[in-house]
Design an enzyme around this catalytic site. Structure first.
Site, PDB file in Angstrom:
ATOM      1  N   CYS A 369     -26.729 -55.796   8.100  1.00 13.37           N
ATOM      2  CA  CYS A 369     -27.729 -55.753   7.028  1.00 13.37           C
ATOM      3  C   CYS A 369     -28.021 -57.160   6.501  1.00 13.37           C
ATOM      4  O   CYS A 369     -28.675 -57.942   7.185  1.00 13.37           O
ATOM      5  CB  CYS A 369     -27.279 -54.794   5.932  1.00 13.37           C
ATOM      6  SG  CYS A 369     -28.671 -54.202   4.960  1.00 13.37           S
ATOM      7  N   HIS A 501     -26.319 -49.992   8.833  1.00  9.45           N
ATOM      8  CA  HIS A 501     -24.874 -50.034   8.591  1.00  9.45           C
ATOM      9  C   HIS A 501     -24.128 -49.088   9.534  1.00  9.45           C
ATOM     10  O   HIS A 501     -23.939 -47.920   9.211  1.00  9.45           O
ATOM     11  CB  HIS A 501     -24.575 -49.593   7.147  1.00  9.45           C
ATOM     12  CG  HIS A 501     -25.078 -50.554   6.123  1.00  9.45           C
ATOM     13  ND1 HIS A 501     -24.311 -51.572   5.621  1.00  9.45           N
ATOM     14  CD2 HIS A 501     -26.283 -50.645   5.508  1.00  9.45           C
ATOM     15  CE1 HIS A 501     -25.015 -52.257   4.733  1.00  9.45           C
ATOM     16  NE2 HIS A 501     -26.211 -51.721   4.639  1.00  9.45           N
ATOM     17  N   GLU A 503     -21.065 -48.990  10.079  1.00  5.50           N
ATOM     18  CA  GLU A 503     -19.730 -48.662   9.566  1.00  5.50           C
ATOM     19  C   GLU A 503     -19.661 -47.293   8.901  1.00  5.50           C
ATOM     20  O   GLU A 503     -18.596 -46.681   8.856  1.00  5.50           O
ATOM     21  CB  GLU A 503     -19.239 -49.753   8.592  1.00  5.50           C
ATOM     22  CG  GLU A 503     -19.962 -49.860   7.251  1.00  5.50           C
ATOM     23  CD  GLU A 503     -21.193 -50.754   7.265  1.00  5.50           C
ATOM     24  OE1 GLU A 503     -21.788 -50.922   8.345  1.00  5.50           O
ATOM     25  OE2 GLU A 503     -21.592 -51.259   6.192  1.00  5.50           O
TER      26      GLU A 503
HETATM   27  N1  GLN Z   1     -30.019 -57.631  -0.037  1.00 11.45           N
HETATM   28  C1  GLN Z   1     -30.551 -57.273   1.228  1.00 11.45           C
HETATM   29  C2  GLN Z   1     -31.731 -56.316   1.089  1.00 11.45           C
HETATM   30  O1  GLN Z   1     -31.931 -55.723   0.080  1.00 11.45           O
HETATM   31  C3  GLN Z   1     -29.505 -56.688   2.126  1.00 11.45           C
HETATM   32  C4  GLN Z   1     -28.947 -55.375   1.634  1.00 11.45           C
HETATM   33  C5  GLN Z   1     -27.653 -54.986   2.288  1.00 11.45           C
HETATM   34  O2  GLN Z   1     -26.976 -55.811   2.902  1.00 11.45           O
HETATM   35  N2  GLN Z   1     -27.261 -53.737   2.149  1.00 11.45           N
HETATM   36  O3  GLN Z   1     -32.462 -56.143   2.026  1.00 11.45           O
END
Ligand code: GLN
Length: 529
Positions: A369, A501, A503
């Site tokens: 992410c 994600h 995970e």
């Molecule tokens: N802050 C980033 C976004 O909003 C990544 C979010 C995250 O890593 N869950 O896109």
């Protein structure tokens, strides 16, 4: 058959593994042929865990249906092997919000709206709605907490309405060991059972958590003062590997005791295989939520479930202060690096330094992410030469906004539950590393939680597709939807970023393939060196 309930409460201390115990109880019953589901109750006033700081509360777990949950739902998914949904979690915030909204809509016909019966009715109806043969209800917090009381009252009422014979109350407590006098102290446990009884709940089983195995006479004491048969007092000492808890419970015949109490027919079968020996590789998570071990829980468990030692946390902010040589010194002891998700500017420059080091030295790297977004920023700055390239999350007026807010997110002003959330389809492009990892699958549904995206349209020159002839020194797009879902580098043994994600989808017996591929690469590389 009537629906059966197991209500799990906690005594003495929080953080004694009530979640793991509940999930393990669920698993042994599931393996015994019972249809099991779970409900985690969080007595806090937040509507969901989405706005909670991971430093205080641990990671936010995201479900397939896009709910931002407490990390306990992660335990349930991993242990039970079933996908959790929004209805598997209830917070006091949700309950009160519904009751107050109903009042405003005039649904109570002018009545005085009260904790009992209106709030308790709302709680009970949510519990009853979950269809399954055996429902595990874990009440967060510790008995005696002001916030939790209304939930205990609601389950007490429900146990009368649905038949006490269909209810089993398990109380999980902690028994400290006093070194000075060489003895276990059961008094706090006795008192917490008394608190529970005052509310009108009599536990059917008491699970005693201890740092080491308890002696028989202490067990007997708990049974006597707790008003529970002595074979229904279970001792669960600390285990290094929590995935051995289900086996441990099975060995102690907990499934039989539950079946006996709830009049359930079980098949006596228990199949369970979790890793027991862990390969010694050193993986760093370069992150910034260092306040609790739980902030990167699902990532850590995903590596562990692949059969590798748990990763260590490295403070991204620390890296900001040191030069390239220093970064190399600090990170060279690690065999692989993970850049996890996150929000806000703090630590970003440190992560970018770690990325530069990993990319230039071919250290296996996984960016999740925000991790993928920072991979793109690092690449833009150090390979493309775009000075101060950034995400508009951290620099609104950057000349090179290689990561930018998603169009539809610009109009959203409220915080909770408004990101791009939950399972979204990713098309996996053939001949990519990603495709290799997913065994040639053409698409995958993975869980998201973000507001920003890779800005492909303005920076096409940075990217290539797996089919392109010239892929040297380009970020190869291995997965896409309306957005870039994954980038990789041809030059490195493992340099993969994903916008989603993985995970959250690892389960016992079935860690996510991205973690399996990542750890395998690390191991191979390590053996060659
Ligand atoms: N802050 C980033 C976004 O909003 C990544 C979010 C995250 O890593 N869950 O896109």
């Amino acid at each position: 058959m009537a629906k059966k309930y197991i209500i799990v409460t906690g005594g003495v201390l929080s953080g004694i593994g009530k979640g793991v115990l509940s999930a393990s109880v669920g698993r042994i019953m599931k393996e015994n042929g019972i249809n099991v589901n779970s409900l985690k109750i969080d007595p806090y006033l937040n509507v969901d865990a989405g706005t909670m700081n991971p430093n205080q509360h641990g990671e936010v777990f995201v479900t397939e249906d896009g709910y931002e949950a407490d990390l306990d739902l992660g335990h349930y998914e991993r242990f039970l092997g079933i996908d959790m949904k929004r209805f598997n979690n209830m917070t006091a915030g949700q309950v009160y919000k519904t009751v107050i909204e109903k009042e405003r809509e005039g649904k109570y016909l002018g009545g005085t709206v009260q904790m009992v019966p209106h709030v308790t009715e709302e709680i009970k109806s949510r519990i009853k709605k979950i269809e399954t043969d055996l429902l595990l209800v874990e009440i967060g917090g510790t008995v005696g907490d002001i916030e939790g009381e209304i939930f205990l009252e609601a389950v007490r009422q429900l146990s009368i309405e649905e038949g006490r014979e269909n209810f089993m109350f398990i109380h999980v407590t902690f028994v400290p060991y006093l070194n000075v006098t060489n003895e276990f102290k059961t008094k706090p446990t006795q008192q917490s059972v008394q608190l529970l009884r005052r509310i009108g709940i009599h536990p059917d089983m008491i699970v005693i958590r201890t740092e080491r195995e308890i002696d028989f006479s202490s067990l007997e004491k708990v049974a006597l003062f707790g008003g529970v048969k002595s074979n229904y007092v279970i001792n669960l000492p600390d285990l290094k590997n929590v995935y051995e808890v289900p086996e441990q419970l099975y060995r102690m015949d907990v499934h039989k005791l539950i079946a006996q109490r709830l009049n359930l027919e079980i098949n006596g079968i228990f199949k369970w295989s979790c890793p027991k020996v862990f390969k010694q590789v050193r993986i760093a998570i370069v992150g910034k939520y260092l306040g609790t071990d739980d902030a990167y829980k699902s990532i850590i468990e995903s590596i562990f479930l692949c059969g590798y030692k748990k990763p260590e946390l490295v403070d991204a902010e620390n890296l900001e202060e040191i030069d390239d040589e220093g970064v190399k010194n600090l990170l060279s002891k690690y065999d692989g690096i993970i850049i996890p998700g996150g929000f806000g500017k703090r630590g970003i420059e440190g992560k970018i330094k770690a990325l530069k080091y990993a990319r230039e030295n071919d250290v296996p790297l996984l960016g999740i992410c925000l991790g993928m977004q920072t991979m793109i920023i690092e690449f833009a700055r150090n390979v493309m030469g775009y000075e101060n390239a950034n995400s508009t999350e951290f620099d609104e007026i950057t000349k090179y906004p290689v990561i930018d807010i998603m169009e539809h997110q610009k109009k959203i002003l409220s915080m909770g539950g408004t990101m791009r959330l939950g399972a979204q389809k990713t098309e996996i492009l053939e001949k990519s590393k990603l495709s290799e990892i997913y065994n040639g699958e053409k698409e995958t549904f993975e869980r998201h939680r973000h507001r920003y995206e890779a800005n492909y349209d303005d920076f096409k020159e940075m990217y290539a597709f797996p089919d392109d002839e010239n892929k040297e020194n380009k970020l190869i797009i291995g997965g896409k939807s309306d957005f870039i879902e994954s980038v990789e580098l041809k030059e490195n043994s493992f340099y993969l970023g994903i916008q989603y994600h993985p995970e959250y989808k690892s389960k016992v017996d079935k860690p996510h393939p991205i973690f399996a591929a990542f750890t395998e690469t690390i191991e191979k590389k390590k053996n060659i060196l």
